[in-house]
Write a protein that holds these residues in place. Sequence first.
Motif, short mmCIF file in Angstrom:
data_model
loop_
_atom_site.label_atom_id
_atom_site.label_comp_id
_atom_site.label_asym_id
_atom_site.label_seq_id
_atom_site.Cartn_x
_atom_site.Cartn_y
_atom_site.Cartn_z
N GLY A 1 -4.59 11.90 0.58
CA GLY A 1 -4.94 10.49 0.68
C GLY A 1 -4.14 9.63 -0.28
O GLY A 1 -3.67 8.55 0.07
N ILE B 1 -0.90 5.97 -0.06
CA ILE B 1 -0.97 4.63 -0.67
C ILE B 1 0.22 3.74 -0.30
O ILE B 1 0.02 2.59 0.08
N LEU C 1 0.00 1.36 2.58
CA LEU C 1 -0.96 0.25 2.60
C LEU C 1 -0.36 -1.04 2.05
O LEU C 1 -0.98 -2.08 2.10
N ARG D 1 -5.90 0.11 14.02
CA ARG D 1 -5.70 0.23 12.58
C ARG D 1 -4.20 0.24 12.25
O ARG D 1 -3.74 -0.44 11.33
N VAL E 1 -2.52 -2.62 9.79
CA VAL E 1 -1.85 -2.33 8.51
C VAL E 1 -0.39 -2.74 8.56
O VAL E 1 0.14 -3.35 7.64
N ALA F 1 -2.41 -4.82 -0.39
CA ALA F 1 -2.81 -3.41 -0.41
C ALA F 1 -4.32 -3.29 -0.33
O ALA F 1 -4.86 -2.44 0.40
N ALA F 2 -5.02 -4.18 -1.09
CA ALA F 2 -6.49 -4.13 -1.06
C ALA F 2 -7.02 -4.46 0.33
O ALA F 2 -7.93 -3.81 0.84
N CYS G 1 -5.47 -4.07 3.17
CA CYS G 1 -5.19 -2.93 4.06
C CYS G 1 -6.18 -1.80 3.82
O CYS G 1 -6.64 -1.15 4.75
N ALA G 2 -6.50 -1.58 2.54
CA ALA G 2 -7.44 -0.51 2.21
C ALA G 2 -8.81 -0.82 2.81
O ALA G 2 -9.43 0.03 3.45
N THR H 1 -8.58 -0.49 6.53
CA THR H 1 -8.59 0.91 6.94
C THR H 1 -10.00 1.48 6.86
O THR H 1 -10.44 2.20 7.76
N LEU H 2 -10.73 1.11 5.78
CA LEU H 2 -12.10 1.59 5.66
C LEU H 2 -12.97 1.08 6.80
O LEU H 2 -13.75 1.82 7.38
#
Lengths: 571, 359
Positions: free
Chosen positions: A114, A118, A121, A494, A498, A542-543, A545-546, A549-550
């Motif tokens: 995982g 990074i 993202l 997704r 992203v 990045a946040a 995208c994170a 993704t979640l």
Amino acid sequence: MEASLSLAAAPVRQKTHWTERIAHVVLAGIALVLLCFLAMPLAAILVKSVQGKDGELVWFAHFIDYARTPSLFSSLWNSIWVSGLVTLITVPLAFIFAYALHRSCMPFKKLLRGITLIPLLAPSLLSAISLIYWFGNQGVLKSLLQALGFDQIYGAVGIVFAECFATFPHALMILVTALTLADARLYEAADALGTSKLRKFFTVTLPGAKYGIISAALVTFTLVITDFGIPKVIGGSFNVLATDVFKLVIGQQDFAKGAVVAILLLCPAVLTFAVDHFVSRKQTAMLTARAVPFRPRPSRGFDALMTGYCVFIAIMMLAMLGMAIFASFATFWPYNLTPSLKHYIYGLIDNEVAEGFVNSLKMAFGTATFGTAMVFLGAYLLAKTKGASWVRTPVRLLAMLPMAVPGLVLGLGYIFFFNAPENPLNGLYHTITLLTLCTIVHFYTTGHLTASTALKSLDDEFEAVGASLKVPWYKTFFRVTLPICSPALVDIARYFFVNAMTTISAVVFLYSPETKVASIAILNMDEAGEISPAAAMAVLIAATCAVGTLLFSALGWWVDRRAQAWRTSSR
Amino acid sequence: MTADPFLSLRNIYKTFGSFTALSQINLDIARGEFICFLGPSGCGKTTLLRIIAGLETQSSGTLTQGGRDISRLPPAERDYGIVFQSYALFPNLTVAANVAYGLVNRKTPRAQVEARVSELVKLVRLPGSEGKYPSQLSGGQQQRIALARALATSPGLLLLDEPLSALDALERVRLRQEIRALQQKLGITTIMVTHDQEEALSIADRIVVMNHGVIEQVGTALEVYREPATPFVADFVGKVNVLPGRLEGEHLHVGSFRLPARERVDTARDVKIYLRPEDVLARPAVSGAGFAADDPHMFEAVIEKIEFLGSFCHVHVRSDAFHPHRLIVYLSLNFLSEQSLAVDSPLRLRLMPERMRVF
């Protein structure tokens, strides 16, 4: 007599049911979109590269001109050796990581895997910004860099370093797949013959992963040679093809030479695409239905070694992201490191780039929604309906083409095509709609392949059964196909989301001040010397995208749970 | 056959590029008939079924069903229900939703749909399974539901594409009997594609034997078995002894036998004689209760090998009469044990010349 007569006649053609006509119209619509937003822009580049100032045909004059410009030619060489070097570093590093994931019993596999994702993202230039904080003129570890014999991070060193991070997850994904294809029976046979570990590695493992390695190397090379963000941020005065295109087109308005460079960039991508296509056919042939998946056995020393290696790589990844986060919160780098939201509040909002973030979100949601719908419908109509064969081959080819087209080239094609005043679609230029369409087309192939794979696992007779029961295809599509394929749908959405958030290369040519997106804002702020707000924006992306993704994972989990009633009991 | 066939195929040809998949197919099927398309894989039987369904289009030729020309109609405008080898049940829909799939589209009132579904589920002997998902059912049960779904809209024609091939042996026999019973109960015209001759022989009214894209023979099970029209049919359906022979004048020479030929031939020629294992009769070698001593069709043989099949055995015998060819004879296990026959036992056998097929 009768028989010979009927043989000579034209073959019988079935009448088309009106519901089938709907399918044909939709498919033709998709063909039209791909034609206008992919084929025509690419054709525009080819045309531009052989046209003079007044639109006359000048054949290869621009190419010859290009070859005679020493500075441009040196960029070509720079691009090639930098990409080659990155490939030589990244692929072995990723191979060992993949090997550890698949062949060792190291702990925390999922977590380590995982962490390596990074870089996906954030825009690729996040690693470049982080490197500046680590090793730049005011960097924390500048002395270490100099101790290693490098003068400064700006230039080839920085590009190679940053690209290694940016391309690592891509190479890793391909190599993990290649190693997963291994057949345990081969190892059992080798063990039965008393083969040494080293010999097994060279006679079984490497040949088995051969195609994956080739594919990973080509993909890495192409990613680097066509990447724009990293060389722009950390390249300094070190010129490469990708930055040349930008300078030629946006700076000097020399469209013809820009087109020539675009065609040069297209070459490695097309080559990669062709080889990859060939390789993937070989690879699927290797794994027969009877193959037994490989299960690693614990081996203390080996597992420890592998864990150490993977932890090291993971720490490097975290260091990249961590530095960007840390720096974005530091009040005034490097003098006042107390955390504050200064760069987020003043740097972003007051610079009116917050709007760019909203634009990015709009574009990402638009791409995820419309892209997923178009890709899935297109793949479905290709795979499961009949008739209108004249439109099928073009759609099939156009769906695969984006894989071979770097974003920079696509964006350039869009300028040439949509900026032309005589084009009726000219009104789209600079709009979010065009940015969204461009992003959908740019990432079309991966979505198309995901959808096609999911559709292939469905019984081909569903449509036949539907037709025999006089249920039109679109009802079967909504009642059966779509629900069964919903996990793939979530995956595609997704992926689009992203990539739309992080893409730079294509959209860099297409935005206007009103439609600037977040990833472009990073580039502009960096150019203006405002590196801390740039870092803040990169972290924000990045946040996002994170979180995205979640959310998609949650959606996937929900979809999966709903499907469990009919799915799990089959096993 | 009848003056007004329900389904009639005229001069159907199908080519894929230079490959001819079907050639000159002419076939009439009466209302309520159960027809089997039988043949080895690649003989074109499935292609022919798919042409009848409109899932493939013939290169030339016409089809009429119930007096309507359906040659160019898309599947949705034809009238049939179809069952595939793979079941093709919608996995995300319950049994009830699967069976009702074609009914819901016809704007049938809900209560009526439900009544029809439970009727059909009972018909295929799976009452109470309405709420289950296909993956919760066994292969045979899934195929029953697929059958119910195909029958739900009361089509005029039922097409079955190797419906039993994916099932295990016991289930296959059970379901084929049920399909036949159901077909007779409903009187629905049915075409089933199969490569299993036993399946075809046991349930079809008429069998269409196909090979290399042509129809070799159309006939009842008994006709196809007893009077194969071509060597292929004789060979493909059931087990057969193939012996070389010669037709000369009024006689057929086979082994040491000289038998009267069916008709006189002017020029002598070599022929192949097809003889089923059960058409060679055996009588106790010792006791008198056997053939007349002067029976011209009698011959002595010695057992070479016994192939145990259950209640019957394939007994391989050699005989001076047919030297060097071996014959396979079909004998019951009881006969073998009563006569205490074993390998190397002598045996007195009798040919049935009227059963011989000469090609």
